[in-house]
Design a protein around this motif. Structure first.
Motif, short mmCIF file in Angstrom:
data_model
loop_
_atom_site.label_atom_id
_atom_site.label_comp_id
_atom_site.label_asym_id
_atom_site.label_seq_id
_atom_site.Cartn_x
_atom_site.Cartn_y
_atom_site.Cartn_z
N LEU A 63 0.83 -1.20 0.00
CA LEU A 63 0.00 0.00 0.00
C LEU A 63 0.87 1.26 0.00
CD1 LEU A 63 -2.80 -0.93 2.55
CD2 LEU A 63 -3.12 -0.55 0.11
N GLN A 64 1.90 1.26 0.84
CA GLN A 64 2.78 2.42 0.91
C GLN A 64 3.50 2.64 -0.41
OE1 GLN A 64 3.13 4.60 3.66
NE2 GLN A 64 4.14 5.82 2.08
N SER A 65 3.92 1.55 -1.04
CA SER A 65 4.61 1.66 -2.32
C SER A 65 3.70 2.27 -3.39
CB SER A 65 5.10 0.28 -2.77
OG SER A 65 5.70 0.34 -4.04
N LEU A 66 2.45 1.84 -3.43
CA LEU A 66 1.50 2.38 -4.41
C LEU A 66 1.16 3.83 -4.10
CD1 LEU A 66 -0.77 -0.77 -4.63
CD2 LEU A 66 0.59 0.17 -6.53
N TYR A 67 1.03 4.14 -2.84
CA TYR A 67 0.79 5.52 -2.40
C TYR A 67 1.92 6.43 -2.87
CZ TYR A 67 0.22 9.37 1.02
OH TYR A 67 0.07 10.58 1.63
N ASP A 68 3.16 6.01 -2.61
CA ASP A 68 4.33 6.80 -3.02
C ASP A 68 4.40 6.92 -4.54
OD1 ASP A 68 5.05 7.08 -0.37
OD2 ASP A 68 6.48 5.42 -0.40
N GLU A 69 4.07 5.84 -5.24
CA GLU A 69 4.11 5.87 -6.70
C GLU A 69 3.13 6.89 -7.25
OE1 GLU A 69 2.80 3.08 -10.48
OE2 GLU A 69 3.45 2.08 -8.65
N PHE A 70 1.93 6.94 -6.70
CA PHE A 70 0.91 7.89 -7.15
C PHE A 70 1.44 9.31 -7.01
CE2 PHE A 70 -3.98 8.79 -6.75
CZ PHE A 70 -3.92 9.57 -7.89
N ILE A 71 1.97 9.65 -5.84
CA ILE A 71 2.48 11.00 -5.61
C ILE A 71 3.64 11.30 -6.54
CG2 ILE A 71 3.68 12.47 -3.93
CD1 ILE A 71 1.99 11.10 -1.75
N ARG A 72 4.57 10.36 -6.63
CA ARG A 72 5.77 10.58 -7.45
C ARG A 72 5.41 10.79 -8.92
NH1 ARG A 72 8.02 6.40 -5.94
NH2 ARG A 72 7.49 5.03 -7.68
N ARG A 73 4.56 9.94 -9.46
CA ARG A 73 4.21 10.04 -10.87
C ARG A 73 3.41 11.30 -11.16
NH1 ARG A 73 1.64 4.64 -13.00
NH2 ARG A 73 1.66 5.88 -14.93
N PHE A 74 2.55 11.69 -10.24
CA PHE A 74 1.75 12.90 -10.48
C PHE A 74 2.64 14.14 -10.50
CE2 PHE A 74 -0.77 16.57 -9.37
CZ PHE A 74 -1.90 16.41 -10.16
N TYR A 75 3.49 14.29 -9.48
CA TYR A 75 4.24 15.54 -9.34
C TYR A 75 5.52 15.59 -10.16
CZ TYR A 75 1.00 17.13 -5.79
OH TYR A 75 -0.12 17.56 -5.15
N HIS A 76 5.95 14.47 -10.71
CA HIS A 76 7.15 14.48 -11.53
C HIS A 76 6.87 14.83 -12.99
CE1 HIS A 76 10.15 12.09 -8.82
NE2 HIS A 76 9.53 13.06 -8.18
N ARG A 77 5.61 15.03 -13.33
CA ARG A 77 5.27 15.37 -14.72
C ARG A 77 5.62 16.83 -15.02
NH1 ARG A 77 -0.81 13.97 -15.30
NH2 ARG A 77 -0.79 14.97 -13.26
N ARG A 78 6.04 17.06 -16.24
CA ARG A 78 6.51 18.39 -16.63
C ARG A 78 5.44 19.46 -16.45
NH1 ARG A 78 10.40 21.03 -19.37
NH2 ARG A 78 9.81 22.72 -20.81
N GLN A 79 4.18 19.17 -16.83
CA GLN A 79 3.16 20.21 -16.76
C GLN A 79 2.85 20.60 -15.31
OE1 GLN A 79 2.58 17.08 -17.73
NE2 GLN A 79 0.45 16.42 -17.43
N ILE A 80 2.96 19.63 -14.40
CA ILE A 80 2.73 19.93 -12.99
C ILE A 80 3.89 20.76 -12.44
CG2 ILE A 80 2.41 18.94 -10.69
CD1 ILE A 80 0.01 18.60 -12.57
#
Length: 472
Positions: free
Chosen positions: A421-438
């Motif tokens: 669960l923690q790994s998926l939680y971290d993945e969601f945050i990382r992938r969302f905020y690492h995008r160029r438009q964000i």
């Protein structure tokens, strides 16, 4: 009688990691401040200590409370802060047993009178709305509490609820919250970073209750109905904050700010006609949104709208809340963006019935939406939520009150592990905020929200340490 209100912080945030949450967001304890304002209006001496604004260890807090010499100490506790509140009450009672203690807030309302059977340092509970109940308790001089509706007290040694307290029908009869009791208001307090254009800023709650029945929501304090302040009251509230404290932006922290359309329209109209130069954010439900309403919000100064999306898996959503078609969500969010306002999406991870496939569906769905930012909470089955009664049917629940703050995985759905669960939680945050438009969007905050950028840079070492530790 002298009354001291205490807002305990709670001893845990993310296990043993340092709590940096108040860097990102610190809002005043409006519930306590409303009760305090009512007591002050009736002539009682009132003080307030907000441990979020000025953290301290329990022994130091107990000493400070006793130095102020109150007759009654009133605690407002969530589930995660209750045990710390009780520890402070125990220290007070050890040194000065004649000081009375009363606990209100979500935890007292959900657990109820049985708390008194296990926690002898607590004398009374306030069950439900606190303004009238606390006023009657204080007026009585703590005599005959069993005659006061909304109180839990010991009768023949056992915790007992006197009788239910009727809800306040006209919320406009309440004074504005006692902001002046916070020594560092508004400077120490701020809305979530990058969610406001100007400072100082603060939050307002202009309604109580909710008619919806989401499985994860606790409605034990304000019940299922929906009551609200009038548009005139809200505008005067905003005007007072601007005049007396220089507030330039507010967040309407109501779950359903847009529920009553006529109220919102009149508020927008009044605010415009007053020429009140204070911006605001609000929370809305997607089914309330249309182009006409969005135009009203934007014209009256709305800067950001928050939406509870929770999950991107339709079957999970159907189990836990009123279902709104996922295909429609993106279209509605895009309408908000096109109207010129920012959009924030609120998600949960670890809901009962979720597996890795469902969570991955939520991640991909969240990444596909036109969102400027997200907030992800870790599902927590609070005692007042409908799902609490059957939570054991869906997985493993570790009922550790200190950790029940939506920032720890205390519930693990069947087939999942906490690490996963923690790994998926971290993945969601990382992938969302690492995008160029964000990232470009946040770079623009240098001029769109300079105060946020200043706080962020001032605390950059601590923020980077935390982010690296989380793998973000």
């Amino acid at each position: 009688m002298k009354i001291l209100f205490l807002h305990p912080h709670g001893s845990n945030w993310l296990g043993t990691q340092k709590d940096i949450s108040t860097i990102f967001n610190l809002m005043p304890p409006l519930g306590m401040m409303s009760i305090a304002a009512v007591l002050e209006r009736e002539g009682f001496a009132v003080e307030l200590i907000d441990c979020y604004g000025a953290p301290a260890e329990a022994p130091a807090l107990a000493g400070e409370i006793l130095r102020r010499n109150p007759d009654l100490v009133a605690f407002s506790c969530t589930t995660s802060s209750f045990l710390e509140g009780n520890r402070i009450a125990e220290l007070i009672k050890e040194r000065r047993p004649q000081v009375a203690t009363v606990v209100g807030g979500a935890h007292a309302c959900t657990i109820g009178p049985s708390l008194l059977d296990s926690f002898p340092a607590i004398d009374y509970l306030v069950i439900g709305e606190g303004e009238r109940t606390m006023l009657e308790l204080v007026r009585s001089g703590l005599r005959n509490p069993e005659a006061i509706p909304g109180i839990a007290c010991r009768i023949d040694g056992k915790g007992t609820l006197t009788s239910p307290r009727e809800l306040i029908g006209n919320l406009d009869e309440l004074p504005f919250p006692a902001y002046h009791l916070l020594p560092r208001f508004p400077g120490r307090y701020n809305l979530p970073l990058f969610s406001y254009p100007k400072a100082p800023n603060t939050s307002i709650i202009s309604s109580r209750g909710c008619p919806y029945r989401c499985s994860y929501c606790d409605r034990s304090v304000f019940s299922q109905g929906f009551r609200f302040n009038s548009p005139e009251y809200i505008v005067e509230h905003v005007a007072m904050l601007n005049r007396d404290y220089g507030i330039r932006h507010v967040f309407f922290y109501d779950d359903l700010f847009t529920f009553d359309r006529s109220r919102v329209a009149e508020f927008c109209d009044l605010k415009e006609r007053r020429g009140l130069k204070v911006g605001y954010n609000c929370i809305a439900r997607l089914e309330h949104i249309d182009a006409e309403l969005l135009a009203l919000l934007k014209r009256s100064g709305c800067w950001q709208v928050n939406f509870g999306i929770e999950s991107g898996d339709p079957e999970v959503l159907r189990k836990h809340r009123k279902f709104f078609g996922l295909d429609e969500v993106g279209r509605k969010l895009q309408m908000v963006r096109e109207a010129g306002m920012r959009v924030k999406g609120l998600f949960m991870i670890g809901l009962p019935g979720e597996d890795e496939t469902a969570i991955r569906r939520t991640i991909e769905y969240g990444l596909s939406l036109p969102l400027d930012e997200i907030n992800i909470t870790k599902f927590t089955p609070f005692p007042g939520a409908p799902i609490y009664r059957t939570i054991g049917d869906y997985g493993t629940f570790r009922e550790d009150w200190d950790l029940m703050n939506c920032l720890n995985f205390v519930f693990i759905p069947t087939g999942m592990t906490e690490d996963r669960l923690q790994s998926l939680y971290d993945e969601f945050i990382r992938r969302f905020y690492h995008r160029r438009q964000i990232q470009l969007g946040y770079a623009s905050m240098l001029w769109k929200s300079p105060h946020s950028f200043l706080i962020f840079m001032r605390n950059l070492p601590e923020i980077l340490t935390f982010a690296l530790r989380q793998g973000w």
